[in-house]
Scaffold this motif. Structure first.
Motif, PDB file in Angstrom:
ATOM      1  N   HIS A   1       0.833  -1.209   0.000  1.00 11.04           N
ATOM      2  CA  HIS A   1       0.000   0.000   0.000  1.00 11.04           C
ATOM      3  C   HIS A   1       0.863   1.253   0.000  1.00 11.04           C
ATOM      4  N   LEU A   2       1.917   1.247   0.784  1.00 14.17           N
ATOM      5  CA  LEU A   2       2.792   2.412   0.833  1.00 14.17           C
ATOM      6  C   LEU A   2       3.375   2.715  -0.547  1.00 14.17           C
ATOM      7  N   LEU A   3       3.718   1.667  -1.296  1.00 14.51           N
ATOM      8  CA  LEU A   3       4.227   1.858  -2.660  1.00 14.51           C
ATOM      9  C   LEU A   3       3.155   2.461  -3.568  1.00 14.51           C
ATOM     10  N   THR A   4       1.919   2.011  -3.433  1.00 16.15           N
ATOM     11  CA  THR A   4       0.825   2.586  -4.225  1.00 16.15           C
ATOM     12  C   THR A   4       0.639   4.054  -3.877  1.00 16.15           C
ATOM     13  N   ALA A   5       0.651   4.366  -2.582  1.00 19.93           N
ATOM     14  CA  ALA A   5       0.488   5.758  -2.160  1.00 19.93           C
ATOM     15  C   ALA A   5       1.618   6.627  -2.708  1.00 19.93           C
ATOM     16  N   MET A   6       2.842   6.082  -2.686  1.00 17.69           N
ATOM     17  CA  MET A   6       3.989   6.833  -3.203  1.00 17.69           C
ATOM     18  C   MET A   6       3.846   7.076  -4.700  1.00 17.69           C
ATOM     19  N   THR A   7       3.417   6.061  -5.458  1.00 17.62           N
ATOM     20  CA  THR A   7       3.288   6.236  -6.910  1.00 17.62           C
ATOM     21  C   THR A   7       2.120   7.160  -7.263  1.00 17.62           C
ATOM     22  N   SER A   8       1.236   7.399  -6.296  1.00 16.96           N
ATOM     23  CA  SER A   8       0.098   8.294  -6.522  1.00 16.96           C
ATOM     24  C   SER A   8       0.339   9.675  -5.924  1.00 16.96           C
ATOM     25  N   GLY A   9       1.446   9.871  -5.233  1.00 21.06           N
ATOM     26  CA  GLY A   9       1.764  11.163  -4.633  1.00 21.06           C
ATOM     27  C   GLY A   9       1.081  11.422  -3.302  1.00 21.06           C
ATOM     28  N   PHE A  10       0.761  10.377  -2.558  1.00 18.21           N
ATOM     29  CA  PHE A  10       0.094  10.495  -1.256  1.00 18.21           C
ATOM     30  C   PHE A  10      -1.111  11.436  -1.332  1.00 18.21           C
TER      31      PHE A  10
END
Length: 170
Positions: free
Chosen positions: A65-74
């Motif tokens: 999930h943290l990787l998804t948030a990072m790729t989406s710009g939090f």
């Protein structure tokens, strides 16, 4: 003498598999549900929960999930995504525990409910507490269906892949 059933033994093999599954989570983080930041990042975490153990699955799912948030710009703020990361880790842990006890269908249903509607509800509440502009019932209504559908896809894919691999080993 230590009872080995009370903890999960850390091995080089499990750490290596975990690294590969985290990398697969990153790839899944790039495949997003149209119009949202919801991605196919959690399948490796759910798979890790039943293949390596619930603790490993929790770590892989949380980092996914943290990787998804990072790729989406939090998009919902770092505190919000850390909360979602904790929910993902908890869901993967519970999924693995229930699955390993032999309740395969129940584990899928419980994980889908935890990762879908319950996580969407908690996210709406936390977003309201953090005073985010998009929060409460509006956030819940916007994410509950795509999150539940993505959860179903990730969880069913993880348990199906595990069963296929298990049959090949026999």
């Amino acid at each position: 003498m230590t009872n080995t059933k009370t903890y999960e033994k850390i091995t080089t093999t499990k750490l290596t598999y975990s690294g590969v599954l985290i990398a697969l989570s990153f790839i899944g983080a790039m495949i997003k549900y149209p119009g949202t930041t919801i991605a196919l990042d959690s399948m490796p975490g759910f798979f890790a929960s039943i293949f390596l153990g619930p603790v490993y699955g929790a770590v892989v799912a949380g980092l996914g999930h943290l990787l998804t948030a990072m790729t989406s710009g939090f998009p919902l703020s770092l505190p919000m995504h850390l909360e979602v990361m904790a929910l993902m880790a908890f869901t993967a842990f519970v999924f693995g525990k229930v699955y390993i006890k032999g309740f395969k269908i129940l584990s899928n249903v419980v994980a889908i409910i935890l990762n879908g509607p319950i996580s969407a509800f908690i996210a709406g509440i936390l977003a309201s507490i953090l005073a985010l502009p998009f929060s409460g019932m509006a956030l819940f209504m916007a994410i509950v269906i795509p999150l539940t559908l993505a959860s179903m896809l990730n969880i069913i894919a993880a348990s199906t892949l595990f069963e296929i691999i298990k049959k090949k080993e026999r």
